[in-house]
Design a protein around this motif. Structure first.
Motif, PDB file in Angstrom:
ATOM      1  N   LEU A 144       0.800  -1.053  -0.204  1.00 36.62           N
ATOM      2  CA  LEU A 144       0.169   0.064   0.135  1.00 36.62           C
ATOM      3  C   LEU A 144       0.789   1.179  -0.089  1.00 36.62           C
ATOM      4  N   GLU A 145       1.993   1.139   0.430  1.00 39.91           N
ATOM      5  CA  GLU A 145       3.303   2.283   0.460  1.00 39.91           C
ATOM      6  C   GLU A 145       2.701   3.103   1.280  1.00 39.91           C
ATOM      7  N   ILE A 146       1.691   3.079   2.395  1.00 38.89           N
ATOM      8  CA  ILE A 146       1.257   4.145   3.279  1.00 38.89           C
ATOM      9  C   ILE A 146       2.217   4.456   4.443  1.00 38.89           C
ATOM     10  N   ASP A 147       2.710   5.591   4.743  1.00 40.06           N
ATOM     11  CA  ASP A 147       3.471   5.970   5.735  1.00 40.06           C
ATOM     12  C   ASP A 147       2.821   7.039   6.621  1.00 40.06           C
ATOM     13  N   LYS A 148       3.675   7.764   7.774  1.00 40.54           N
ATOM     14  CA  LYS A 148       3.035   8.667   8.455  1.00 40.54           C
ATOM     15  C   LYS A 148       2.663  10.011   7.643  1.00 40.54           C
ATOM     16  N   MET A 149       3.168  10.036   6.320  1.00 34.42           N
ATOM     17  CA  MET A 149       3.026  11.203   5.520  1.00 34.42           C
ATOM     18  C   MET A 149       1.536  11.060   4.813  1.00 34.42           C
ATOM     19  N   SER A 150       1.325   9.771   4.665  1.00 30.76           N
ATOM     20  CA  SER A 150       0.214   9.648   3.568  1.00 30.76           C
ATOM     21  C   SER A 150      -0.730   8.899   4.475  1.00 30.76           C
ATOM     22  N   ALA A 151      -0.948   8.794   5.792  1.00 30.57           N
ATOM     23  CA  ALA A 151      -1.745   7.968   6.784  1.00 30.57           C
ATOM     24  C   ALA A 151      -3.108   8.087   6.192  1.00 30.57           C
ATOM     25  N   SER A 152      -3.574   9.251   5.831  1.00 29.68           N
ATOM     26  CA  SER A 152      -4.829   9.626   5.652  1.00 29.68           C
ATOM     27  C   SER A 152      -5.667   8.549   4.610  1.00 29.68           C
ATOM     28  N   GLU A 153      -4.649   7.948   3.855  1.00 29.16           N
ATOM     29  CA  GLU A 153      -5.038   7.036   2.721  1.00 29.16           C
ATOM     30  C   GLU A 153      -5.773   5.658   3.501  1.00 29.16           C
ATOM     31  N   LEU A 154      -5.539   5.640   4.745  1.00 24.35           N
ATOM     32  CA  LEU A 154      -6.086   4.392   5.520  1.00 24.35           C
ATOM     33  C   LEU A 154      -7.611   4.449   5.753  1.00 24.35           C
ATOM     34  N   ALA A 155      -8.289   5.550   5.383  1.00 26.79           N
ATOM     35  CA  ALA A 155      -9.858   5.836   5.359  1.00 26.79           C
ATOM     36  C   ALA A 155     -10.217   4.644   4.786  1.00 26.79           C
ATOM     37  N   GLY A 156     -11.212   3.816   5.002  1.00 30.02           N
ATOM     38  CA  GLY A 156     -11.743   2.932   4.197  1.00 30.02           C
ATOM     39  C   GLY A 156     -11.078   1.820   4.018  1.00 30.02           C
ATOM     40  N   LYS A 157     -10.122   1.575   4.626  1.00 32.09           N
ATOM     41  CA  LYS A 157      -9.295   0.273   4.755  1.00 32.09           C
ATOM     42  C   LYS A 157      -9.506  -0.596   5.695  1.00 32.09           C
ATOM     43  N   LYS A 158      -8.902  -1.871   5.664  1.00 29.28           N
ATOM     44  CA  LYS A 158      -9.711  -3.074   6.633  1.00 29.28           C
ATOM     45  C   LYS A 158      -8.466  -3.125   7.697  1.00 29.28           C
ATOM     46  N   ALA A 159      -8.771  -3.094   8.865  1.00 27.43           N
ATOM     47  CA  ALA A 159      -7.833  -3.197  10.026  1.00 27.43           C
ATOM     48  C   ALA A 159      -8.037  -4.460  11.031  1.00 27.43           C
ATOM     49  N   ALA A 160      -7.267  -5.341  11.394  1.00 23.54           N
ATOM     50  CA  ALA A 160      -7.301  -6.287  12.233  1.00 23.54           C
ATOM     51  C   ALA A 160      -6.869  -5.888  13.452  1.00 23.54           C
ATOM     52  N   VAL A 161      -7.716  -5.625  14.317  1.00 23.17           N
ATOM     53  CA  VAL A 161      -7.269  -5.204  15.797  1.00 23.17           C
ATOM     54  C   VAL A 161      -7.976  -5.788  16.704  1.00 23.17           C
ATOM     55  N   PRO A 162      -6.949  -6.293  17.878  1.00 21.73           N
ATOM     56  CA  PRO A 162      -7.607  -7.035  19.165  1.00 21.73           C
ATOM     57  C   PRO A 162      -8.466  -5.883  19.990  1.00 21.73           C
ATOM     58  N   LEU A 163      -9.793  -5.914  19.926  1.00 24.26           N
ATOM     59  CA  LEU A 163     -10.555  -5.188  20.798  1.00 24.26           C
ATOM     60  C   LEU A 163     -10.499  -4.942  22.032  1.00 24.26           C
ATOM     61  N   GLY A 164     -10.463  -3.879  22.925  1.00 25.50           N
ATOM     62  CA  GLY A 164     -10.222  -3.700  24.333  1.00 25.50           C
ATOM     63  C   GLY A 164      -9.004  -3.867  24.656  1.00 25.50           C
ATOM     64  N   THR A 165      -7.789  -3.993  23.867  1.00 24.51           N
ATOM     65  CA  THR A 165      -6.420  -4.095  24.354  1.00 24.51           C
ATOM     66  C   THR A 165      -5.523  -2.887  24.175  1.00 24.51           C
ATOM     67  N   ALA A 166      -4.315  -3.017  24.444  1.00 21.62           N
ATOM     68  CA  ALA A 166      -3.291  -1.812  24.410  1.00 21.62           C
ATOM     69  C   ALA A 166      -3.151  -1.496  22.920  1.00 21.62           C
ATOM     70  N   ALA A 167      -3.240  -2.477  22.124  1.00 25.79           N
ATOM     71  CA  ALA A 167      -3.041  -2.358  20.577  1.00 25.79           C
ATOM     72  C   ALA A 167      -4.334  -1.300  19.978  1.00 25.79           C
ATOM     73  N   HIS A 168      -5.515  -1.704  20.750  1.00 27.38           N
ATOM     74  CA  HIS A 168      -6.822  -1.073  20.186  1.00 27.38           C
ATOM     75  C   HIS A 168      -6.495   0.415  20.690  1.00 27.38           C
ATOM     76  N   TYR A 169      -6.177   0.648  21.827  1.00 25.66           N
ATOM     77  CA  TYR A 169      -5.986   2.031  22.289  1.00 25.66           C
ATOM     78  C   TYR A 169      -4.964   2.657  21.347  1.00 25.66           C
ATOM     79  N   GLY A 170      -3.836   2.047  21.246  1.00 26.41           N
ATOM     80  CA  GLY A 170      -2.856   2.691  20.154  1.00 26.41           C
ATOM     81  C   GLY A 170      -3.387   3.122  19.049  1.00 26.41           C
ATOM     82  N   PHE A 171      -4.235   2.179  18.327  1.00 30.96           N
ATOM     83  CA  PHE A 171      -4.859   2.321  17.158  1.00 30.96           C
ATOM     84  C   PHE A 171      -5.679   3.517  17.084  1.00 30.96           C
TER      85      PHE A 171
END
Length: 336
Positions: free
Chosen positions: A123-150
């Protein structure tokens, strides 16, 4: 949002189950069960393998591995587990916000570099183009530290999470999914994060996240009722953990401890060293200071809860999380 439904369902289940702790609190019957994570190497595992906990506590300690901190909360609610080592603060906050009477007993580890989100490399998305994550699919363990960070990172980058397809996946599953290309992003920790990085890149480093106030630390936790009735036992447990941390802090002991920790974590020695070297294990004096259990942890928990409420992940935050910290056993351990 589906995230809220999932988390609230788990929280409601915890609230119902928490009553069954009382049955176990009457006595430990010569053994206790402690939750921990595989592929998450820590000094306590040396003491675990050496039988030090059993010896010092005078009980048989049964160790059970879990995939997420939310599963640890459920096991403590059902009375199947009495203590959880390295439970993430966000799953702890989800449980206590829902009414489960858990307490933080120590700061197990701080690891902002070892809990993160990885974006698929093609996808070649980094912090400069992170807005491109809109509409994307993310695997996140809900209710965890990773979820909070996400949630915090997406907020920082101005990405509307409701525009994304967020799938609740434990980190091992998320790592497999990003390797297969079936998700655009995964969030997780430990071995799963390391494997995911082979197929993508992180948006922010640990240091960059800390600058934004995204702290990442785990705690040892337990049901308040059981802890109250077994405070001496808990203090002994925390003392063994603190001694193992102090032993690891002296690099002269690494050659002896590393193979034992690696075997217990289910990892190679090389991967174990690569992971554990990103961890910080605060000593007891630090843990009892204002940065951690004498104020910092309570403030941080309130911040985590407020972020989850704002994201629609939980219904409400507690007014204060001061009652969710019990430094008594750790203070007792420091005098042993």
């Amino acid at each position: 949002m589906s995230i809220k439904t999932t988390l609230m369902g788990a929280a409601a289940g915890l609230a119902v189950l928490s009553g069954s702790q009382a049955a176990f609190a009457a006595g430990h019957g010569g053994e206790i069960t402690v939750a921990y994570f595989l592929e998450w190497p820590m000094p306590f595992q040396y003491a675990k393998q050496m039988g030090t906990y059993d010896e010092e506590m005078g009980v048989t300690v049964n160790w059970v591995s879990f995939d997420t901190g939310t599963a640890m909360s459920a096991a403590m609610a059902s009375g199947d587990v009495q203590l959880a080592v390295s439970q993430g603060v966000p799953p702890f906050v989800v449980a206590t916000s829902a009414g489960q009477d858990l307490q933080i007993l120590d700061v197990a580890v701080s690891y902002s570099e070892n809990d993160n989100c990885v974006v698929r490399e093609d996808l070649e998305i980094d912090k400069m183009s992170a807005s491109e994550l809109a509409g994307k699919k993310a695997a996140v363990p809900l209710g965890t530290a990773a979820h909070y960070g996400f949630l915090n990172q997406m907020n920082h980058f101005g990405v509307d999470v409701s525009s994304m397809e967020v799938v609740d996946m434990a980190p091992p599953d998320g790592a497999a999914a990003i390797a297969q290309g079936s998700v655009d992003m995964m969030c997780g920790w430990g071995g799963s994060l390391r494997r995911a990085k082979e197929h993508g890149n992180v948006l922010l480093t640990g240091a960059e996240k800390e600058e934004l106030g995204i702290l990442v630390f785990d705690v040892t936790s337990g049901p308040a009722g059981w802890v109250a009735e077994n405070s001496d036992l808990v203090a002994k447990f925390l003392k063994v953990t603190a001694d193992a941390n102090a032993m690891w802090a002296d690099e002269a002991n690494h050659a002896e401890m590393l193979p034992v920790i690696a075997k217990d974590a289910g990892m190679s020695e090389e991967d174990t060293m690569a992971t554990i070297s990103t961890f910080v294990f605060p000593n007891v004096e630090d843990q009892l200071s204002a940065k951690w259990l004498a104020g910092g942890a309570q403030t941080f928990m309130k911040g985590v809860a407020d972020v989850f409420v704002e994201a629609g992940s939980i219904d409400a935050a507690l007014d204060s999380y001061a009652g969710a910290v019990n430094a008594g056993p750790l203070e007792a351990a420091s005098g042993m």
